[in-house]
Design an enzyme around this catalytic site. Structure first.
Site, PDB file in Angstrom:
ATOM      1  N   GLU A 125      -6.115   2.155  -0.587  1.00  0.00           N
ATOM      2  CA  GLU A 125      -4.781   2.313  -1.172  1.00  0.00           C
ATOM      3  C   GLU A 125      -3.989   1.009  -1.140  1.00  0.00           C
ATOM      4  O   GLU A 125      -2.769   1.013  -1.335  1.00  0.00           O
ATOM      5  CB  GLU A 125      -4.012   3.409  -0.425  1.00  0.00           C
ATOM      6  CG  GLU A 125      -3.545   3.056   0.965  1.00  0.00           C
ATOM      7  CD  GLU A 125      -4.569   3.297   2.050  1.00  0.00           C
ATOM      8  OE1 GLU A 125      -4.163   3.407   3.217  1.00  0.00           O
ATOM      9  OE2 GLU A 125      -5.782   3.366   1.737  1.00  0.00           O
ATOM     10  N   ASP A 179       0.842  -1.198   0.000  1.00  0.00           N
ATOM     11  CA  ASP A 179       0.000   0.000   0.000  1.00  0.00           C
ATOM     12  C   ASP A 179       0.872   1.241   0.000  1.00  0.00           C
ATOM     13  O   ASP A 179       2.094   1.168   0.129  1.00  0.00           O
ATOM     14  CB  ASP A 179      -1.012  -0.005   1.153  1.00  0.00           C
ATOM     15  CG  ASP A 179      -0.364   0.105   2.522  1.00  0.00           C
ATOM     16  OD1 ASP A 179       0.851   0.373   2.601  1.00  0.00           O
ATOM     17  OD2 ASP A 179      -1.074  -0.067   3.533  1.00  0.00           O
ATOM     18  N   ILE A 180       0.225   2.376  -0.188  1.00  0.00           N
ATOM     19  CA  ILE A 180       0.932   3.653  -0.242  1.00  0.00           C
ATOM     20  C   ILE A 180       1.136   4.160   1.178  1.00  0.00           C
ATOM     21  O   ILE A 180       0.195   4.235   1.977  1.00  0.00           O
ATOM     22  CB  ILE A 180       0.141   4.679  -1.067  1.00  0.00           C
ATOM     23  CG1 ILE A 180      -0.035   4.168  -2.503  1.00  0.00           C
ATOM     24  CG2 ILE A 180       0.841   6.033  -1.069  1.00  0.00           C
ATOM     25  CD1 ILE A 180      -0.896   5.050  -3.373  1.00  0.00           C
TER      26      ILE A 180
END
Length: 296
Positions: A215, A172-173
């Site tokens: 995300e 994920d970010i």
């Protein structure tokens, strides 16, 4: 209703008020999608799109202006124009002031993405689009969680039956909430789309790259052990670090953290077991300072 929820009472089911003597044309909302409630047939007239309750297509989204865009029928064609909105109107990710619409064009207004369909066999196009919406994430245009879970179940079964390697990446970010808070949710959406465009070229035909939620993303790697998966993940991490995420001429720093797990043939594992193990590695990557890879 939150900022990104959309009001869809003005949308109608196929074929609705489409007249026999007008060119077939409609907008299909592909993101956020709501199957059966996201189609609007375009009449030979002018329609307004915006947050105002008097608009023909009302979008309850604070990133949308009260009078955001207008679509008019002129000389046997549909033309969209921006109504001096705050956050602009985009066609195929390009900001426009006015543009002729061609079948297949993607219209982005605030958080909403429409696909414009026109010409013959529009009912067939519509049903094809509905099927695509069931397995594809409308924002990033990669497979969604539903499709991924179906493929994961299949690949886990195949891997166990034939004792073949199978690895899963979850990433994920980093600090994505801070990005949204500082630069706005529309910028966050653009980063998600850009990230997927950066990663797609690394995905082979037999691999699955999907949006798992928010995300968070997953990549399923058949015939790949954990060592090979790490090498693959390093290429992705490097590509993301080299990329400049630029939204409206503003450079936004963004990195990812990756967790990797491999199926264990010494025990019976389910698809959810593999996800859980990869997710634990992602959690460790976060604790290790982010922008890194942790392999089980």
């Amino acid at each position: 209703m939150n900022n990104t929820e959309q009001q869809t009472t003005c949308f109608t089911h196929f074929p609705s008020f489409l007249k026999d003597d007008q060119p077939e044309a409609c907008l299909v909302r592909i993101y956020p999608h709501s199957i059966g409630e996201g189609i609007f047939h375009l009449p030979q007239d002018t329609i307004n799109i915006g947050r105002d309750k008097h608009c023909h297509i009302e979008l309850a989204d604070r990133s949308v202006s009260r009078q955001h865009a207008q679509i008019k029928f002129f000389e046997n064609a549909f033309i969209i124009s921006d109504s001096n909105s705050c956050n602009s109107t985009f066609i195929n990710d390009k900001k426009i002031s006015e543009s002729h619409l061609a079948s297949g064009d993607l219209i982005r207004i605030g958080h909403t993405i429409f696909k414009f369909l026109s010409c013959g066999h529009i009912e067939k196009q519509y049903h094809e689009e509905i099927y695509s919406m069931m397995i594809t994430d409308g924002l990033t245009n990669i497979p969604n969680k539903r499709f991924f879970m179906e493929m994961l179940e299949r690949e886990v079964t195949r891997s166990q039956r034939h004792q073949r390697p199978l690895s899963l990446l979850i990433f994920d970010i980093d600090h994505f909430k801070k990005i949204n808070d500082q630069y706005g949710h529309l910028s966050g959406d653009m980063i998600l789309r850009d990230l997927c465009q950066q990663i797609k070229p690394y995905i082979r035909k037999d691999e699955i790259f999907a949006r798992y939620g928010g995300e968070e993303f997953v990549i399923l790697l058949p015939e790949t052990n954990s060592e090979q998966a790490r090498f693959f993940a390093e290429k992705i991490l490097t590509a993301v670090n080299k990329n400049d995420f630029i939204v409206e001429q503003v450079k936004i720093p963004a990195t990812i953290s990756i967790g990797i797990a491999q199926i264990d043939h010494t025990q019976t594992m389910s698809a959810n077991d593999l996800i859980h193990r990869a997710d634990k590695m992602l959690y460790k990557a976060k604790n290790n300072g982010r922008n890194c890879i942790v392999v089980e």
